[in-house]
Design an enzyme around this catalytic site. Structure first.
Site: not given
Ligand code: NAD
Length: 261
Positions: A143, A156
């Protein structure tokens, strides 16, 4: 437009890929011809249907394997059950927003386990498979918060900085092999994870939804645009291409200029 099938014959395991960025990455890898293993902790018919649809749409083998990334045995078991793992994308992640004195210890532990420790366990299980196959890619979805900080996101930010550190160590331990490890650092991407932060941010900052999006979220992103899951998928496909053979142990920001500020 005809799809290029540069990743045909490769198998990709993407943790946390039944929604959001993980699903976007799995889709782009499948579009590039990779067989894909989707994952989350649930085991619902719709999870398996999602994999079946993705496989049919792109003409690849696609499976859904339930495994809880907060549990070390599940992390290692996911890779063992996949059987093959040429491309490992450590994407599963959760968030919680609170000042440090109020931050629940259980939330700290869960965020460290899912956002950081899971990548250690899956990587430990996947590297022997990559070595046996003679090629591998580890992509850790960190991130902008792996490179900078914000208040109220202690767990985080700590986990994502740790993931960038794990990325560097993995790269050094595989440096003389045809295996690379890099971290992708997204800024804000509008996914369920970000949606879920909006109510908390509204409380913490005392703002309405639109003001939080404009004044809190996208003020850090000079482009004033959310990154898309397709752009993140494209970045992972690039890291799997021959052009990226000598890119290892680094971070690629997809953040509209956030970390240039
Ligand atoms: P999201 O909530 O849409 O997806 C998260 C995924 O992780 C989902 O598929 C969820 O089911 C899965 N998950 C959660 N707990 C779990 C567990 N215990 N075991 C297995 N799977 C699990 O969120 P996202 O925004 O798509 O985030 C995905 C990644 O990207 C994360 O690591 C997040 O930190 C990172 N990220 C997101 C953003 C953003 O703006 N959305 C920015 C920077 C980084």
């Amino acid at each position: 437009m005809a799809e290029t099938r540069a990743l045909a014959g490769r198998t990709a395991v993407i943790t946390g890929s039944n929604s959001g960025i993980g699903l976007g990455i799995a889709t782009e890898l499948a579009r590039a011809g990779a067989d894909v293993v989707l994952n989350s902790f649930t085991d619902r018919p719709e999870d398996h249907d999602l994999a079946a649809r993705l496989g049919a749409e792109h003409g690849v083998a696609a499976r859904y394997l339930a495994a809880d990334m907060s549990r070390p045995d599940d992390c290692r078991g996911l890779i063992e059950r996949a059987g093959r793992c040429d491309i490992l994308v450590n994407n599963a992640g959760i968030q919680h927003v609170a000042p440090i004195p109020d931050f629940p210890a259980a939330k700290w532990d869960a965020i460290l386990a899912i956002n950081l420790s899971s990548a250690f366990h899956t990587t430990a299980a996947a590297l022997p498979l990559m070595r046996a196959a003679g090629w591998g890619r580890v992509v850790n979805i960190a991130s902008a918060h792996g490179l900078t900080a914000s208040p109220f996101k202690s767990a985080y930010v700590a986990a994502k900085h740790g993931l960038v550190g794990l990325t560097k160590v993995t790269a050094l331990e595989t440096a003389e092999e045809p295996i690379t490890c890099n971290a992708v650092c997204p800024g804000y991407v509008l996914t369920p994870l970000v949606e879920a932060q909006i109510p908390d941010q509204m409380v913490v900052h005392g703002m309405d939804r639109d003001t939080v999006i404009r004044e809190v979220m996208l003020t850090r992103q000079p482009s004033r645009q959310f990154a898309t899951v397709e752009q993140l998928g494209g970045t992972v496909v690039f890291l799997c291409s021959p052009a990226a053979d000598q890119i290892t142990g680094t971070t690629i920001s997809v953040d509209g200029g956030w970390t240039a500020l």
